[in-house]
Write a protein that holds these residues in place. Structure first.
Motif, PDB file in Angstrom:
ATOM      1  N   GLY A  80      70.409  66.684  61.302  1.00  0.00           N
ATOM      2  CA  GLY A  80      71.486  67.063  60.393  1.00  0.00           C
ATOM      3  C   GLY A  80      72.831  66.557  60.900  1.00  0.00           C
ATOM      4  N   PRO A  81      73.922  67.039  60.305  1.00  0.00           N
ATOM      5  CA  PRO A  81      75.254  66.583  60.701  1.00  0.00           C
ATOM      6  C   PRO A  81      75.531  66.844  62.184  1.00  0.00           C
ATOM      7  CG  PRO A  81      75.376  67.887  58.700  1.00  0.00           C
ATOM      8  CD  PRO A  81      73.980  68.023  59.233  1.00  0.00           C
ATOM      9  N   ARG A  82      76.221  65.912  62.793  1.00  0.00           N
ATOM     10  CA  ARG A  82      76.590  66.065  64.207  1.00  0.00           C
ATOM     11  C   ARG A  82      77.910  66.799  64.369  1.00  0.00           C
ATOM     12  NH1 ARG A  82      75.403  60.309  67.057  1.00  0.00           N
ATOM     13  NH2 ARG A  82      73.173  60.271  66.688  1.00  0.00           N
ATOM     14  N   SER A  85      72.677  61.302  53.988  1.00  0.00           N
ATOM     15  CA  SER A  85      73.544  61.960  53.009  1.00  0.00           C
ATOM     16  C   SER A  85      73.331  63.468  53.058  1.00  0.00           C
ATOM     17  CB  SER A  85      73.224  61.467  51.597  1.00  0.00           C
ATOM     18  OG  SER A  85      73.447  60.081  51.504  1.00  0.00           O
ATOM     19  N   PHE A  86      74.417  64.222  52.972  1.00  0.00           N
ATOM     20  CA  PHE A  86      74.363  65.677  52.992  1.00  0.00           C
ATOM     21  C   PHE A  86      75.205  66.229  51.847  1.00  0.00           C
ATOM     22  CE2 PHE A  86      74.391  64.221  57.495  1.00  0.00           C
ATOM     23  CZ  PHE A  86      73.053  64.465  57.764  1.00  0.00           C
ATOM     24  N   ARG A  87      74.907  67.464  51.456  1.00  0.00           N
ATOM     25  CA  ARG A  87      75.667  68.113  50.387  1.00  0.00           C
ATOM     26  C   ARG A  87      75.745  69.604  50.667  1.00  0.00           C
ATOM     27  NH1 ARG A  87      72.578  66.564  46.532  1.00  0.00           N
ATOM     28  NH2 ARG A  87      71.608  68.514  45.952  1.00  0.00           N
ATOM     29  N   LEU A  88      76.871  70.227  50.359  1.00  0.00           N
ATOM     30  CA  LEU A  88      77.031  71.668  50.465  1.00  0.00           C
ATOM     31  C   LEU A  88      77.415  72.193  49.086  1.00  0.00           C
ATOM     32  CD1 LEU A  88      76.945  74.038  52.458  1.00  0.00           C
ATOM     33  CD2 LEU A  88      79.393  73.723  52.816  1.00  0.00           C
ATOM     34  N   GLU A  89      76.619  73.152  48.584  1.00  0.00           N
ATOM     35  CA  GLU A  89      76.805  73.692  47.234  1.00  0.00           C
ATOM     36  C   GLU A  89      77.132  75.175  47.301  1.00  0.00           C
ATOM     37  OE1 GLU A  89      72.930  73.050  45.617  1.00  0.00           O
ATOM     38  OE2 GLU A  89      73.245  70.895  45.322  1.00  0.00           O
ATOM     39  N   ASP A  90      78.119  75.599  46.520  1.00  0.00           N
ATOM     40  CA  ASP A  90      78.467  77.017  46.386  1.00  0.00           C
ATOM     41  C   ASP A  90      77.592  77.594  45.275  1.00  0.00           C
ATOM     42  OD1 ASP A  90      79.575  79.521  46.013  1.00  0.00           O
ATOM     43  OD2 ASP A  90      81.634  78.789  45.821  1.00  0.00           O
ATOM     44  N   ALA A 138      67.142  63.055  51.709  1.00  0.00           N
ATOM     45  CA  ALA A 138      65.728  63.008  51.306  1.00  0.00           C
ATOM     46  C   ALA A 138      64.825  62.542  52.448  1.00  0.00           C
ATOM     47  CB  ALA A 138      65.563  62.096  50.101  1.00  0.00           C
ATOM     48  N   ALA A 139      65.357  61.754  53.371  1.00  0.00           N
ATOM     49  CA  ALA A 139      64.561  61.280  54.511  1.00  0.00           C
ATOM     50  C   ALA A 139      64.625  62.242  55.695  1.00  0.00           C
ATOM     51  CB  ALA A 139      65.056  59.907  54.950  1.00  0.00           C
ATOM     52  N   GLY A 140      65.305  63.360  55.532  1.00  0.00           N
ATOM     53  CA  GLY A 140      65.454  64.318  56.626  1.00  0.00           C
ATOM     54  C   GLY A 140      64.177  65.074  56.937  1.00  0.00           C
ATOM     55  N   SER A 141      64.197  65.795  58.051  1.00  0.00           N
ATOM     56  CA  SER A 141      62.998  66.503  58.505  1.00  0.00           C
ATOM     57  C   SER A 141      62.777  67.831  57.778  1.00  0.00           C
ATOM     58  CB  SER A 141      63.085  66.747  60.012  1.00  0.00           C
ATOM     59  OG  SER A 141      64.213  67.550  60.313  1.00  0.00           O
ATOM     60  N   ARG A 174      67.440  63.016  66.964  1.00  0.00           N
ATOM     61  CA  ARG A 174      68.753  62.399  66.895  1.00  0.00           C
ATOM     62  C   ARG A 174      68.759  61.389  65.762  1.00  0.00           C
ATOM     63  NH1 ARG A 174      72.510  59.603  71.444  1.00  0.00           N
ATOM     64  NH2 ARG A 174      74.111  58.997  69.972  1.00  0.00           N
ATOM     65  N   ALA A 175      69.714  61.551  64.857  1.00  0.00           N
ATOM     66  CA  ALA A 175      69.874  60.598  63.760  1.00  0.00           C
ATOM     67  C   ALA A 175      70.614  59.376  64.276  1.00  0.00           C
ATOM     68  CB  ALA A 175      70.652  61.246  62.624  1.00  0.00           C
ATOM     69  N   THR A 176      70.188  58.205  63.837  1.00  0.00           N
ATOM     70  CA  THR A 176      70.857  56.953  64.165  1.00  0.00           C
ATOM     71  C   THR A 176      71.049  56.166  62.874  1.00  0.00           C
ATOM     72  OG1 THR A 176      68.867  55.610  64.468  1.00  0.00           O
ATOM     73  CG2 THR A 176      69.610  56.897  66.379  1.00  0.00           C
ATOM     74  N   PRO A 177      71.903  55.168  62.859  1.00  0.00           N
ATOM     75  CA  PRO A 177      72.057  54.366  61.632  1.00  0.00           C
ATOM     76  C   PRO A 177      70.749  53.713  61.182  1.00  0.00           C
ATOM     77  CG  PRO A 177      73.859  53.934  63.143  1.00  0.00           C
ATOM     78  CD  PRO A 177      72.857  54.793  63.895  1.00  0.00           C
ATOM     79  N   GLU A 178      69.820  53.506  62.095  1.00  0.00           N
ATOM     80  CA  GLU A 178      68.545  52.879  61.761  1.00  0.00           C
ATOM     81  C   GLU A 178      67.480  53.879  61.336  1.00  0.00           C
ATOM     82  OE1 GLU A 178      70.038  52.336  64.916  1.00  0.00           O
ATOM     83  OE2 GLU A 178      71.113  50.632  64.086  1.00  0.00           O
ATOM     84  N   GLY A 179      67.726  55.143  61.465  1.00  0.00           N
ATOM     85  CA  GLY A 179      66.743  56.185  61.151  1.00  0.00           C
ATOM     86  C   GLY A 179      66.904  57.352  62.095  1.00  0.00           C
ATOM     87  N   LYS A 180      65.793  57.899  62.570  1.00  0.00           N
ATOM     88  CA  LYS A 180      65.903  59.010  63.499  1.00  0.00           C
ATOM     89  C   LYS A 180      64.897  58.859  64.629  1.00  0.00           C
ATOM     90  CE  LYS A 180      63.143  61.872  60.465  1.00  0.00           C
ATOM     91  NZ  LYS A 180      63.101  63.017  59.618  1.00  0.00           N
TER      92      LYS A 180
END
Length: 113
Positions: A18-20, A36-41, A53-56, A98-104
């Motif tokens: 997630g975000p660092r 990409s991340f999003r925060l919704e109220d 979408a590619a996150g764990s 750890r997320a990297t520009p190439e993936g994780k």
């Protein structure tokens, strides 16, 4: 939540891919390290953090309408995660991400993926 200069920020070092950096508790979309991340109220103090979408994992919801007043309110959860055989931290072993520009990069116990 962390409160700085009258603003609330979400800071969680346990999100893995997630975000660092801490992010403000306000509706927003942003990218970090190719994710990409999003925060919704969602209203009534409920917020939804949406992972790439590619996150764990898909994301999580949190209710900020209540507040913890003392550390003893965390003790039961802390004990579970540290000692219970049902804890994902006990059954899966060490997980480092750890997320990297190439993936994780993911380290599961002694296996680097």
């Amino acid at each position: 939540l962390v409160h700085i200069d009258g603003r609330a920020y979400v800071s969680d070092v346990g999100l893995g891919d997630g975000p660092r950096r801490p992010f403000a508790l306000q509706e927003a979309s942003w990218c970090e390290e190719g994710f990409s991340f999003r925060l919704e109220d969602r209203g009534s103090g409920v917020w939804r953090w949406v992972h790439d979408a590619a996150g764990s994992f898909a994301g999580f919801s949190m209710d900020v309408s209540t507040s913890v007043r003392a550390v003893h309110e965390f003790e039961r959860f802390h004990d579970f995660y540290c000692t219970s055989p049902d804890s994902p931290f006990k059954s899966r072993g060490v997980v480092l991400q750890r997320a990297t520009p190439e993936g994780k990069l993911i380290m599961l116990s002694c296996t680097l993926k």
